[in-house]
Design a protein around this motif. Structure first.
Motif, PDB file in Angstrom:
ATOM      1  N   GLY A 137     -58.479  11.256 -77.995  1.00 28.76           N
ATOM      2  CA  GLY A 137     -58.266  12.028 -76.769  1.00 28.76           C
ATOM      3  C   GLY A 137     -58.589  13.504 -76.984  1.00 28.76           C
ATOM      4  N   MET A 138     -58.246  13.990 -78.178  1.00 26.82           N
ATOM      5  CA  MET A 138     -58.509  15.406 -78.468  1.00 26.82           C
ATOM      6  C   MET A 138     -60.012  15.684 -78.486  1.00 26.82           C
ATOM      7  SD  MET A 138     -56.973  17.656 -81.562  1.00 26.82           S
ATOM      8  CE  MET A 138     -58.118  18.343 -82.707  1.00 26.82           C
ATOM      9  N   TRP A 139     -60.759  14.734 -78.990  1.00 26.46           N
ATOM     10  CA  TRP A 139     -62.217  14.896 -79.023  1.00 26.46           C
ATOM     11  C   TRP A 139     -62.760  15.030 -77.593  1.00 26.46           C
ATOM     12  CZ3 TRP A 139     -65.956  16.921 -81.204  1.00 26.46           C
ATOM     13  CH2 TRP A 139     -67.269  16.485 -81.087  1.00 26.46           C
ATOM     14  N   VAL A 140     -62.199  14.243 -76.676  1.00 25.53           N
ATOM     15  CA  VAL A 140     -62.598  14.360 -75.258  1.00 25.53           C
ATOM     16  C   VAL A 140     -62.211  15.737 -74.718  1.00 25.53           C
ATOM     17  CG1 VAL A 140     -62.240  13.447 -72.924  1.00 25.53           C
ATOM     18  CG2 VAL A 140     -62.438  11.873 -74.868  1.00 25.53           C
ATOM     19  N   THR A 141     -61.007  16.185 -75.072  1.00 24.12           N
ATOM     20  CA  THR A 141     -60.556  17.518 -74.638  1.00 24.12           C
ATOM     21  C   THR A 141     -61.518  18.601 -75.124  1.00 24.12           C
ATOM     22  OG1 THR A 141     -58.252  16.820 -74.642  1.00 24.12           O
ATOM     23  CG2 THR A 141     -58.666  19.189 -74.792  1.00 24.12           C
ATOM     24  N   ILE A 142     -61.910  18.480 -76.402  1.00 23.85           N
ATOM     25  CA  ILE A 142     -62.818  19.488 -76.962  1.00 23.85           C
ATOM     26  C   ILE A 142     -64.169  19.453 -76.249  1.00 23.85           C
ATOM     27  CG2 ILE A 142     -64.135  20.105 -79.035  1.00 23.85           C
ATOM     28  CD1 ILE A 142     -61.662  19.221 -80.668  1.00 23.85           C
ATOM     29  N   GLN A 143     -64.661  18.240 -76.005  1.00 22.95           N
ATOM     30  CA  GLN A 143     -65.960  18.135 -75.318  1.00 22.95           C
ATOM     31  C   GLN A 143     -65.889  18.723 -73.912  1.00 22.95           C
ATOM     32  OE1 GLN A 143     -66.344  13.870 -76.009  1.00 22.95           O
ATOM     33  NE2 GLN A 143     -68.333  14.239 -76.949  1.00 22.95           N
ATOM     34  N   ALA A 144     -64.798  18.414 -73.199  1.00 21.51           N
ATOM     35  CA  ALA A 144     -64.652  18.946 -71.835  1.00 21.51           C
ATOM     36  C   ALA A 144     -64.558  20.467 -71.870  1.00 21.51           C
ATOM     37  CB  ALA A 144     -63.416  18.346 -71.164  1.00 21.51           C
ATOM     38  N   THR A 145     -63.840  20.987 -72.873  1.00 25.20           N
ATOM     39  CA  THR A 145     -63.700  22.440 -73.001  1.00 25.20           C
ATOM     40  C   THR A 145     -65.055  23.088 -73.248  1.00 25.20           C
ATOM     41  OG1 THR A 145     -61.509  22.149 -73.959  1.00 25.20           O
ATOM     42  CG2 THR A 145     -62.569  24.280 -74.304  1.00 25.20           C
ATOM     43  N   VAL A 146     -65.791  22.536 -74.211  1.00 30.78           N
ATOM     44  CA  VAL A 146     -67.066  23.135 -74.586  1.00 30.78           C
ATOM     45  C   VAL A 146     -68.063  23.061 -73.429  1.00 30.78           C
ATOM     46  CG1 VAL A 146     -69.062  22.890 -76.106  1.00 30.78           C
ATOM     47  CG2 VAL A 146     -66.754  22.772 -77.056  1.00 30.78           C
ATOM     48  N   GLY A 175     -67.372  22.667 -70.187  1.00 34.78           N
ATOM     49  CA  GLY A 175     -66.886  23.504 -69.096  1.00 34.78           C
ATOM     50  C   GLY A 175     -67.146  24.985 -69.382  1.00 34.78           C
ATOM     51  N   PHE A 176     -66.901  25.384 -70.616  1.00 34.39           N
ATOM     52  CA  PHE A 176     -67.117  26.782 -71.008  1.00 34.39           C
ATOM     53  C   PHE A 176     -68.599  27.137 -70.912  1.00 34.39           C
ATOM     54  CE2 PHE A 176     -67.238  30.074 -74.527  1.00 34.39           C
ATOM     55  CZ  PHE A 176     -66.594  31.054 -73.791  1.00 34.39           C
ATOM     56  N   PHE A 177     -69.429  26.231 -71.369  1.00 35.36           N
ATOM     57  CA  PHE A 177     -70.879  26.477 -71.311  1.00 35.36           C
ATOM     58  C   PHE A 177     -71.333  26.659 -69.860  1.00 35.36           C
ATOM     59  CE2 PHE A 177     -75.236  24.849 -70.968  1.00 35.36           C
ATOM     60  CZ  PHE A 177     -75.875  25.714 -71.841  1.00 35.36           C
ATOM     61  N   ILE A 178     -70.852  25.766 -68.987  1.00 31.29           N
ATOM     62  CA  ILE A 178     -71.208  25.893 -67.563  1.00 31.29           C
ATOM     63  C   ILE A 178     -70.698  27.223 -67.021  1.00 31.29           C
ATOM     64  CG2 ILE A 178     -70.800  24.940 -65.253  1.00 31.29           C
ATOM     65  CD1 ILE A 178     -70.648  22.151 -66.607  1.00 31.29           C
ATOM     66  N   LEU A 196     -64.195  22.539 -63.945  1.00 35.18           N
ATOM     67  CA  LEU A 196     -63.705  23.605 -64.828  1.00 35.18           C
ATOM     68  C   LEU A 196     -64.726  24.739 -64.916  1.00 35.18           C
ATOM     69  CD1 LEU A 196     -62.254  21.682 -67.918  1.00 35.18           C
ATOM     70  CD2 LEU A 196     -60.993  23.232 -66.419  1.00 35.18           C
ATOM     71  N   GLY A 197     -65.968  24.356 -65.167  1.00 39.31           N
ATOM     72  CA  GLY A 197     -67.028  25.345 -65.348  1.00 39.31           C
ATOM     73  C   GLY A 197     -67.221  26.190 -64.100  1.00 39.31           C
ATOM     74  N   LEU A 198     -67.191  25.556 -62.930  1.00 44.17           N
ATOM     75  CA  LEU A 198     -67.419  26.302 -61.694  1.00 44.17           C
ATOM     76  C   LEU A 198     -66.284  27.282 -61.425  1.00 44.17           C
ATOM     77  CD1 LEU A 198     -69.002  23.741 -59.209  1.00 44.17           C
ATOM     78  CD2 LEU A 198     -70.075  25.685 -60.364  1.00 44.17           C
ATOM     79  N   GLN A 199     -65.025  26.787 -61.574  1.00 41.79           N
ATOM     80  CA  GLN A 199     -63.939  27.724 -61.307  1.00 41.79           C
ATOM     81  C   GLN A 199     -64.008  28.916 -62.274  1.00 41.79           C
ATOM     82  OE1 GLN A 199     -59.389  27.072 -61.411  1.00 41.79           O
ATOM     83  NE2 GLN A 199     -60.006  28.067 -59.517  1.00 41.79           N
ATOM     84  N   TYR A 200     -64.223  28.609 -63.541  1.00 49.05           N
ATOM     85  CA  TYR A 200     -64.228  29.706 -64.502  1.00 49.05           C
ATOM     86  C   TYR A 200     -65.482  30.576 -64.399  1.00 49.05           C
ATOM     87  CZ  TYR A 200     -59.807  28.725 -66.631  1.00 49.05           C
ATOM     88  OH  TYR A 200     -58.459  28.605 -66.830  1.00 49.05           O
ATOM     89  N   SER A 201     -66.539  30.069 -63.781  1.00 45.62           N
ATOM     90  CA  SER A 201     -67.734  30.907 -63.597  1.00 45.62           C
ATOM     91  C   SER A 201     -67.412  32.115 -62.728  1.00 45.62           C
ATOM     92  CB  SER A 201     -68.877  30.093 -62.976  1.00 45.62           C
ATOM     93  OG  SER A 201     -68.619  29.822 -61.608  1.00 45.62           O
ATOM     94  N   ALA A 202     -66.432  31.941 -61.815  1.00 47.62           N
ATOM     95  CA  ALA A 202     -66.042  33.074 -60.970  1.00 47.62           C
ATOM     96  C   ALA A 202     -65.400  34.163 -61.837  1.00 47.62           C
ATOM     97  CB  ALA A 202     -65.071  32.617 -59.890  1.00 47.62           C
ATOM     98  N   TYR A 203     -64.594  33.737 -62.825  1.00 52.46           N
ATOM     99  CA  TYR A 203     -63.961  34.721 -63.709  1.00 52.46           C
ATOM    100  C   TYR A 203     -64.991  35.339 -64.661  1.00 52.46           C
ATOM    101  CZ  TYR A 203     -59.643  32.534 -62.104  1.00 52.46           C
ATOM    102  OH  TYR A 203     -58.629  32.058 -61.327  1.00 52.46           O
ATOM    103  N   THR A 204     -65.847  34.491 -65.238  1.00 53.57           N
ATOM    104  CA  THR A 204     -66.796  35.039 -66.218  1.00 53.57           C
ATOM    105  C   THR A 204     -67.781  35.990 -65.541  1.00 53.57           C
ATOM    106  OG1 THR A 204     -68.325  33.181 -66.002  1.00 53.57           O
ATOM    107  CG2 THR A 204     -66.660  33.028 -67.733  1.00 53.57           C
ATOM    108  N   SER A 205     -68.089  35.738 -64.260  1.00 59.34           N
ATOM    109  CA  SER A 205     -69.033  36.645 -63.585  1.00 59.34           C
ATOM    110  C   SER A 205     -68.452  38.056 -63.526  1.00 59.34           C
ATOM    111  CB  SER A 205     -69.391  36.129 -62.186  1.00 59.34           C
ATOM    112  OG  SER A 205     -68.347  36.388 -61.276  1.00 59.34           O
TER     113      SER A 205
END
Ligand SMILES: Nc1ncnc2c1ncn2[C@@H]1O[C@H](COP(=O)(O)OP(=O)(O)O)[C@@H](O)[C@H]1O
Ligand SMILES: [Mg+2]
Lengths: 230, 259
Positions: free
Chosen positions: A26-35, A37-40, A103-112
């Motif tokens: 499960g943690m591996w899935v969490t890491i993949q989703a994080t990476v 999402g962060f990349f997006i 995740l990526g879309l919501q955080y894109s607003a912050y990263t912008s």
């Protein structure tokens, strides 16, 4: 049994040891989703920042509205929207992809915003020197302004990386088998929630500590590449 | 030095909001001429250079560089329309600028600062640009600093890199906006030496905004005293510095020389 791995309920310790491999999946899935999402978030956020900086209002204004919307609505709504509404328009993504995208879309607003602040902090004289040398707008942005903004951007982006990681459990509502979801399933089946949830907490602590340490290393490394952090 | 003006300001108006900085300024520079611009702070000296470098637009009049309007384009019927970015890019190739704060690219080595634009804009090969960059560093006395970063150099060295960077684009006209004002006094000389050498050896047209009166007197063919957005007085340096006609010029020179 989950993912083909059986658990041992003979004692608390045996139980913990036996479910650890399951939680690690499960943690591996969490890491993949994080990476992912962060990349997006990094890529899309840069696009928003560029659009919002455009001199034409026709371009900058819609970008400002969209990012405001992304920032001011709950992640869960955006997630549901992508998961239940997009298929009505014929776009069906796997749950994992939908989650990472939300995740990526919501955080894109912050990263912008981080990009914007970092870019605006670059001295005006840098733009003027680039213009006097006749460098194109694109080249000026990519090779003069952005590299100088990056040392200012990195620390804030590191914080968002950790935030994204901590938001991944939300993806469980659209059936993604990330770490917390896996722990809940184990709890449901064994009536022992304490051990799996404690383990998840500990594993999360390790992940965020490692991520924070990585960001700090990058902070120290960047100035040595000739990019002064000032 | 030939007689045709390479730079011509014809009734140029420049405003910042309500503030009129240049009010119908007329100003000419001949090809190859070395002109110093002196005058009190806020009198519009930088604005003149920045208009030429296309960093500030104008609100009225016409600026001509090399016989072509800078901020305008001639339409098919001969009328003047505001310049497009393409036109400005073309015109900019004639000009180079050395900034008061150097404005070097801090994340690039000294050599890369100098080769970036020649490679990207002039289309030189990396090899050619490097060779030319090294020649220019030799010229400004920094041949051994090519691989350093700007923050590893003294202010005087940084400004000499700034001069080499501007020269690398092979401009006909070089603009200096108070090139030594940000320097510690002991570093001023090395920069002035380089500028003086350029003035002697090159047929570059040079416009120099400066408070270094002794240097202005040595290198320039003509000195212009700016006051409130106008040229209050201009002339050969030996005349203007020793026997100015205007009371205002006299006061200014007195004040500067007392410092
Ligand atoms: N971007 C700007 N916005 C508003 N006012 C400006 C701007 N740039 C220059 N000015 C004003 O224009 C006047 C002339 O400025 P400048 O050409 O820099 O003078 P100088 O170089 O002779 O000291 C000053 O009063 C200055 O405050
Ligand atoms: Mg000035």
């Amino acid at each position: 049994m989950l993912f083909g791995i059986a658990w041992d309920t003979s004692s608390g310790w045996a139980f913990a040891v036996s479910i650890l491999p399951i939680l690690l999946i499960g943690m591996w899935v969490t890491i993949q989703a994080t990476v992912l999402g962060f990349f997006i978030a990094l890529v899309v956020g840069l696009v928003w920042a560029a659009l919002k900086a455009a001199p034409l209002k026709i371009i900058s204004w819609p970008a400002a509205v969209v990012t405001e919307f992304l920032r001011d609505t709950p992640l869960l709504i955006q997630l549901f929207f992508l998961y239940y509404v997009l298929p009505e328009f014929g776009i069906t993504l796997p749950a994992f992809m939908t989650g990472a995208l939300a995740l990526g879309l919501q955080y894109s607003a912050y990263t912008s915003e981080v990009y914007r602040a970092g870019i605006e902090a670059v001295a005006k004289g840098q733009h003027e020197a680039a213009r006097a040398l006749n460098l194109s707008g694109g080249r000026t942005f990519s090779h003069i302004i952005l590299p100088q903004a990056i040392p200012r951007i990195v620390p804030a982006m590191g914080n968002y990386l950790v935030s994204i990681m901590k938001d991944v459990p939300l993806l469980s509502v659209v059936t993604v088998l990330e770490m917390l979801n896996v722990a809940r399933i184990i709890g449901d089946r064994t009536f022992n929630y304490l051990v799996p949830l404690s383990l998840v907490g500990a594993l999360y602590l390790i992940m965020t500590l490692v991520a924070s340490a990585g960001v700090r290393l990058l902070d120290n490394w960047l100035p040595k590449q000739g990019i002064p952090l000032k | 030095m030939s007689d045709e003006p390479i730079i011509k300001f014809d009734k140029v108006v420049k405003r910042f909001g309500d503030l009129t900085v240049l009010n119908e300024l007329d100003f000419e520079v001949k090809k190859g001429e070395k002109v110093s611009i002196i005058g009190p702070s806020g009198s519009g000296k930088s604005t003149v250079l920045r208009i030429l470098m296309t960093l500030e637009d104008i609100n009225g009049g016409v600026v001509t560089v090399g016989g072509e309007p800078l901020w305008h384009e001639k339409g098919p019927d001969g009328s003047l329309a505001p310049a497009s970015e393409t036109h400005l890019r073309k015109m900019r190739t004639q000009l180079g600028m050395v900034f008061q704060q150097f404005n070097l690219f801090p994340h690039m080595t000294v050599l890369r600062n100098i080769t970036e634009a020649p490679v990207q804009v002039l289309g030189l090969s990396k090899q050619e640009a490097k060779q030319r960059g090294e020649e220019l560093l030799e010229l400004v006395g920094l041949a051994d600093q090519a691989q350093k970063y700007p923050h590893q150099l003294s202010g005087g060295q940084q400004q000499r890199v700034g001069i080499a960077r501007a020269l690398a684009m092979r401009p006909n006209i070089l603009l200096f906006d108070e090139p030594t004002s940000a320097l510690d006094p002991e570093l001023v000389g090395e920069v002035l030496n380089v500028i003086g050498k350029l003035a002697e050896e090159h047929d570059l047209t040079m416009l120099l905004v400066t408070h270094e009166m002794r240097f202005a007197r040595e290198v320039s063919d003509r000195v212009c005293f700016f006051d409130q957005g106008r040229i209050r007085e201009e002339g050969a340096p030996e005349d203007l510095f020793t026997d100015p006609n205007e009371e205002r010029t006299r006061e200014f020179l007195q004040a500067v020389l007392d410092n």
